[in-house]
Design an enzyme around this catalytic site. Sequence first.
Site, short mmCIF file in Angstrom:
data_model
loop_
_atom_site.label_atom_id
_atom_site.label_comp_id
_atom_site.label_asym_id
_atom_site.label_seq_id
_atom_site.Cartn_x
_atom_site.Cartn_y
_atom_site.Cartn_z
N GLY A 1 1.00 -1.10 0.11
CA GLY A 1 -0.10 -0.04 -0.03
C GLY A 1 0.85 1.26 0.12
N GLY B 1 2.73 3.48 1.45
CA GLY B 1 3.38 3.75 2.50
C GLY B 1 4.22 4.82 2.86
N ARG B 2 4.47 5.93 1.73
CA ARG B 2 4.91 7.25 1.88
C ARG B 2 4.79 7.96 1.22
NH1 ARG B 2 11.17 6.66 -0.37
NH2 ARG B 2 10.85 4.35 -1.58
N LYS C 1 5.35 11.23 -3.09
CA LYS C 1 6.42 10.23 -2.68
C LYS C 1 7.06 10.92 -1.62
CE LYS C 1 9.57 6.58 -4.27
NZ LYS C 1 10.00 6.01 -5.56
N GLY D 1 8.32 6.78 6.09
CA GLY D 1 7.29 7.52 5.22
C GLY D 1 8.07 8.79 4.31
N ARG E 1 4.46 13.21 -8.37
CA ARG E 1 4.58 12.31 -9.58
C ARG E 1 3.41 12.74 -10.50
NH1 ARG E 1 4.81 6.73 -7.92
NH2 ARG E 1 7.09 6.76 -7.77
N ARG F 1 -2.44 -0.33 -9.80
CA ARG F 1 -1.14 -1.34 -10.10
C ARG F 1 -1.86 -2.77 -10.25
NH1 ARG F 1 3.19 1.44 -6.70
NH2 ARG F 1 1.92 3.23 -6.22
N ASP G 1 3.36 -4.75 -7.78
CA ASP G 1 3.12 -3.34 -7.37
C ASP G 1 3.76 -2.25 -7.99
OD1 ASP G 1 5.15 -4.66 -5.64
OD2 ASP G 1 5.35 -2.58 -4.87
N ASP H 1 7.76 4.69 -10.88
CA ASP H 1 8.09 4.17 -9.74
C ASP H 1 9.72 3.92 -9.98
OD1 ASP H 1 8.51 4.09 -7.07
OD2 ASP H 1 7.14 2.39 -6.84
P1 AMP Z 1 8.59 0.59 -3.42
O1 AMP Z 1 10.15 -0.40 -3.34
O2 AMP Z 1 9.32 1.91 -3.47
O3 AMP Z 1 8.03 0.28 -5.03
O4 AMP Z 1 8.11 0.24 -2.20
C1 AMP Z 1 7.47 -0.87 -1.86
C2 AMP Z 1 6.49 -0.92 -0.43
O5 AMP Z 1 7.15 -0.33 0.55
C3 AMP Z 1 5.54 0.17 -0.57
O6 AMP Z 1 4.19 -0.25 -0.20
C4 AMP Z 1 6.02 1.60 -0.33
O7 AMP Z 1 5.06 2.45 -0.13
C5 AMP Z 1 6.90 1.08 0.90
N1 AMP Z 1 7.73 1.88 1.15
C6 AMP Z 1 9.34 2.20 0.64
N2 AMP Z 1 10.00 3.07 1.25
C7 AMP Z 1 8.98 3.44 2.42
C8 AMP Z 1 9.44 4.41 3.57
N3 AMP Z 1 10.63 4.91 3.55
N4 AMP Z 1 8.52 4.66 4.44
C9 AMP Z 1 7.21 3.72 4.14
N5 AMP Z 1 7.01 3.03 3.28
C10 AMP Z 1 7.96 2.82 2.50
MG MG Z 2 6.57 0.74 -5.62
#
Ligand code: AMP
Ligand code: MG
Length: 467
Positions: free
Chosen positions: A89, A91-92, A112, A125, A178, A185, A254, A264
């Site tokens: 989901g 997350g940030r 982001k 986040g 973005r 997704r 995702d 992404d």
């Molecule tokens: P990504 O690898 O950027 O596609 O992220 C994979 C998952 O990890 C997604 O659910 C992101 O929202 C979460 N995520 C990545 N980095 C962070 C962060 N610094 N804080 C919170 N959630 C994160």
């Molecule tokens: Mg991602």
Amino acid sequence: MTNPFLNLEYETAMENLGDSYYEEVSPAEFSQHILRFANDDLLPVIGLDKNAVKENDWIEAFGKFQGIRPFLALKYHGYQFGAYNPQLGDGRGFLYGQIRGNNGILYDFGTKGSGRTPYSRTADGRLTLKGGIREVIAGEALHRQGVNTSRCFSLIETGESLWRGDEPSPTRSSVMVRFSQSHIRFGTFERLHYLQRPDLIKNLLDHVIYYYYPHLTTSENPYIEFYSELVERVALLAAQWMAAGFCHGVLNTDNMSITGESFDYGPYAFINTYDLFFTAAYFDYGGRYSYGNQPLICQWNLELLQKPLSLVIPHQDLQEVLTNYNQYYEEFYQGLMVKKLGFNNLPDNLTKKLVTETVNLLKESQVSYSQFFADLTSQFNYGWHENDSLILENSDINSSNFDTWKKLYHQALENCVREELDNIKNTLNQYNPQIVPIRNIIEEIWQPITTDDNWQPFHDLLAKIRS
Ligand code: AMP
Ligand code: MG
């Protein structure tokens, strides 16, 4: 309100879907806001004039998140390196707003680094400044090369210190917005399969078709036609990445958009030299998402998407449609590569031979992938048509098949009528930028930012990429 960003006519497509698909969240408050990148190029698409937007407008809207509400953290799951993860989901980030471009496309402003959400798990986040810069560069460089990609709209430095395993820490922070065709997704559907909610899958499918495949709304069988078109779009995207010499790095489901748009950008890299085994993510130990695996991985991801879709579409139909993938991919890849070589109208057999020989040459010689095409572009002249030994005559390419390649390239030139010959330079220019931001180049512009807060090389690089 005088801020033009806050006066845009936002649409509520996602909000209307209902909160089964998102959670309303609040942005983090930052102690500092410095506008580091504002994508003026995109303003005309949303009907704004560059001169009508002030620096503070960017900051208010996309750093302080004043004005429009609600902000939606989208719910999704996904297969990460092959393993299903039901704890994903936004997350940030969140969906800031949706806006209709004057090209008719509905765009998302997605953030982001805008703070924690219910999906942050133990993470902060946040987005590092370097991560933000890298995503800005990826979007602009891929766009320049004709890849169907999201682009960064804004990047604002936020004055926090972050700790990361993959950057010297503490490291600087940022928040990015973005501009993308959708943040729905493959994993958005996968979550609904996990929850066994065919009703929600059907709603989402109707939504996706209505907003992102509107030409299918009147067709007899829109669901299967949607999947069929997605298969084609994803094959095109994989071909675009391969031709651009781009390795996304983390092709989890995702990170696959339901519109077939590339988005992404984390540990991505443009390849230095042609190497199918090149991996971009340091944590990709098995080379699962290597440069050369991308077409196959995209096909697997499309196959995984059949699981949720088969709750509302006959599985056999989905499988049958997917069998077209390889042919689409091959055709797109050949078509793009031959354009990188300057040609628009070669006979199929010559295209195939020339592309195969070019890839062989790049592989055997290990010359710089992007420099090879940049040299072809800057050095091309009519003399090459007269005499094959003049082709790339000052090149230091050291490979036994260079002569064979030159003969073949010459044969392709001889195949062109005068008009086509006149067009080659344009085609070369269109498909081959003079600079591609391979990793060293990004490191080179990051250094002066960390040591002297000197942003000039970053802006110079963007200007070069775009020119
Ligand atoms: P990504 O690898 O950027 O596609 O992220 C994979 C998952 O990890 C997604 O659910 C992101 O929202 C979460 N995520 C990545 N980095 C962070 C962060 N610094 N804080 C919170 N959630 C994160
Ligand atoms: Mg991602």
